[in-house]
Write an enzyme that holds these catalytic residues in place. Structure first.
Site, PDB file in Angstrom:
ATOM      1  N   HIS A 145      -7.412   1.640   3.429  1.00  0.00           N
ATOM      2  CA  HIS A 145      -6.698   0.361   3.271  1.00  0.00           C
ATOM      3  C   HIS A 145      -5.263   0.584   2.787  1.00  0.00           C
ATOM      4  CE1 HIS A 145     -10.100  -2.388   3.858  1.00  0.00           C
ATOM      5  NE2 HIS A 145     -10.815  -1.385   3.380  1.00  0.00           N
ATOM      6  N   GLU A 174      -2.894  -1.336   2.881  1.00  0.00           N
ATOM      7  CA  GLU A 174      -2.277  -2.577   2.371  1.00  0.00           C
ATOM      8  C   GLU A 174      -2.280  -2.656   0.848  1.00  0.00           C
ATOM      9  OE1 GLU A 174      -5.199  -2.349   3.869  1.00  0.00           O
ATOM     10  OE2 GLU A 174      -6.635  -3.871   3.226  1.00  0.00           O
ATOM     11  N   CYS A 177      -9.644  -0.028   8.549  1.00  0.00           N
ATOM     12  CA  CYS A 177     -11.047   0.098   8.152  1.00  0.00           C
ATOM     13  C   CYS A 177     -11.990  -0.379   9.261  1.00  0.00           C
ATOM     14  CB  CYS A 177     -11.280  -0.612   6.823  1.00  0.00           C
ATOM     15  SG  CYS A 177     -12.646   0.146   5.931  1.00  0.00           S
TER      16      CYS A 177
END
Ligand code: GLN
Length: 563
Positions: free
Chosen positions: A507, A509, A381
């Site tokens: 993102h 993650e 990001c």
């Protein structure tokens, strides 16, 4: 009939209720039950989206774009519970809804009160998750028993068993049994008081999970059971895990928690299948590689600010049998001391997402270092936006290139706002949020990692790569290897002539699990392992390690791989 488990906490905050709730969810799933998870947060913010990471750690984003509490990250990492907007309610959201109903005249002129109107609203939010496809709903109540803010939630869950039937509800209370060094013993009194407070408001917990540093003796368990009005078997020890949080569910099973939950709720299931989880702990305990990854961010000193990123790195480590030392590095330190001094010993550099100007130049310097020294680099990001700024300034030679987030008057706005974002003035829930599709370019690192044509990943940002600069960047060696379906938005960038340089606007993650590492994290950690091996081989062959190779970090303390 859906069963309900309510998880409350007492004595102190930060006991790990989220982790414990997720662990209960995980073991019930492994017993073959269909579980849904939910968190009720007693603060007045409508969602944590506008809260500082210092206050509340990371904001966890779901597929549907809701910005939620980081405990939902534990839920997704441990279970397959489908999480949507209904999985996280705050006092702010509950009151907003009640007040909106009042404005629409839905209460027919009645005085609107905490009981029953607010408690009814809370009960409806819990009941929403119960359906034919769900065996168990686990609802975690944020905060600590005794907090003023928690009262309406506790009252609502007390009432809930009257509506749903006592036999369908189970109350689990997580407490602390502290060890007093001076006395040389564990103390049960705080637990007794905390349960006393719960009973005062009409909730008799069925199961007590006791967080503790030391094993709780039989006598202490009996004492807790007697004073707290539960059978001995309902006092479950949860000893601190200094090795890995992924051991928590296994230890709860050892102490019989899942069997007891099923017995109390009348759930007939098979024994849990924990093979995958035992396997992951085995991998963690028997690493074949040791590498170090620098995470350079603005909130590096705050453990929870990049929670999912740290977890995802660990998951990739588990996948590759690697013990990973994560260096949490303040980007401002890179600004002050220069990248070489701080980053020379790392096998990979990751720049996470973020907002605001503080520390941005340090991130850009760290990226330049990774690019020039050919160290595996992963940008997420804001990390991707900084990679574009760095490339713009130092390779394309666009002087003072920047993002308009940080410099409104930059001559080269390589990162800028899209027109639809320019009109927005409110902060909450107004970013580009949630799952979006990206198409991957043939032959790219991204495609090689994912092994698919398209991916769906979660977004949370306002700014985008400015397409005016695309052709110039391509001409200078940047590749746009992931684009939105209409090709208007840049989702992934990579570099030619670099072993592993990849940055994403989204993102990744938020979609990594300990038993299934996210593909890009896995690729990044693999590249870091390969780089380390390459330089080790060069050293063994008698070659001088060049300044481009990692310095020996064998003397540095390797941290435990998980938080
Ligand atoms: N601040 C940047 C934006 O709003 C990046 C956001 C992020 O990293 N999550 O676009």
């Amino acid at each position: 009939m859906t069963k309900h488990i309510f998880v409350t906490g007492g004595v102190v905050s930060s006991l790990g209720k989220g982790l414990t709730s997720a662990s209960i969810g995980m073991v019930l799933e492994q017993r073959g039950l269909r579980v849904k998870m939910q968190k009720l947060d007693p603060y007045l913010n409508v969602d944590p989206g506008t809260m500082s990471p210092y206050q509340h750690g990371e904001v966890y984003v779901l597929d549907d774009g809701s910005e939620t509490d980081l405990d939902l990250g534990h839920y997704e990492r441990f279970t397959n519970s489908p999480l949507t907007r209904d999985a996280n309610y705050t006092t702010g959201q509950i009151y907003l809804s009640v007040i909106e109903k009042e404005r629409r005249g839905e209460f027919l002129g009645k005085t609107v009160q905490v009981i029953p109107h607010v408690t009814n609203e809370i009960k409806a939010c819990i009941a929403k998750l119960a359906d034919d496809e769900t065996d168990v709903v686990i609802t975690e109540i944020g905060g600590t028993v005794g907090d003023i803010e928690s009262q309406p939630f506790l009252e609502a869950i007390r009432q809930f068993s009257l509506d749903a039937g006592k036999e369908n509800c189970l109350y689990v209370h997580l407490t602390l049994v502290p060890y007093l060094k001076a006395a040389g013993e564990l103390k049960t009194k705080p637990t007794q008081h905390s349960v006393g407070q719960l009973r005062e408001i009409g909730i008799q917990p069925d199961i007590l999970i006791c967080r503790t540093e030391k094993s709780i003796s039989r006598e202490d368990k009996e004492k807790i059971a007697l004073f707290c009005n539960v059978p001995d078997e309902a006092v479950i020890e949860e000893k601190d895990k200094d090795f890995s949080i992924y051991e928590v569910p296994l230890s709860l099973v050892e102490h019989g928690l899942d069997r007891l939950v099923c017995k109390r709720l009348g759930l007939k299931t098979k024994e849990p299948d924990l093979t995958q989880w035992h396997d992951l702990i085995h991998r963690l305990r028997n690493p074949k590689h040791e590498i170090s990854i620098a995470v350079v961010g603005k909130y590096a000193e705050h453990r929870d600010a990049y929670k999912s990123i740290y977890e995802s790195i660990d998951h990739a480590g588990i996948h590759h049998h690697a013990q990973i030392r994560i260096g949490r590095i303040l980007s401002e330190d890179v600004e002050a001391d220069g990248p070489e001094r701080i980053l020379h010993s790392y096998d990979g550099i990751l720049i996470p997402g973020g907002f605001g100007e503080r520390g941005v130049e340090g991130k850009i310097e760290a990226i330049r270092y990774a690019r020039e020294k050919k160290i595996p680099f992963f940008g997420i990001c804001l990390g991707m936006q900084c990679a574009a700024i760095e490339f713009g300034r130092n390779v394309v030679k666009l002087e003072n290139a920047h993002s308009t987030e940080f410099d409104k008057n930059t001559p080269h706005p390589v990162i800028c706002l899209l027109d639809e974002q320019k009109k927005i003035t409110n902060l909450g829930g107004t970013m580009r949020l949630g799952a979006q599709t990206a198409h991957l370019a043939e032959g790219s690192i991204a495609k090689n990692c994912y092994q698919t044509e398209t991916v769906s990943e979660r977004h949370r940002h306002r700014y985008e790569f400015n397409n005016v600069y695309r052709s110039q960047f391509i001409a200078n060696g940047m590749m746009f290897t992931g684009l939105s379906p209409d090709e208007s938005l840049v989702e992934i960038v990579e570099l030619k002539d670099h072993p592993w340089f990849l940055a994403v606007q989204y993102h990744p993650e938020f979609k990594s699990k300990p038993i299934k590492a996210q593909s890009l994290f896995s690729g990044f950690i693999n590249a870091a392992i390969e780089r380390q091996a390459k330089f080790r081989n060069q050293k063994n062959d008698g070659e001088q390690t060049t300044s481009d190779g990692p310095k020996d970090n064998s003397s540095s303390e390797f941290e435990q791989p998980t938080s």
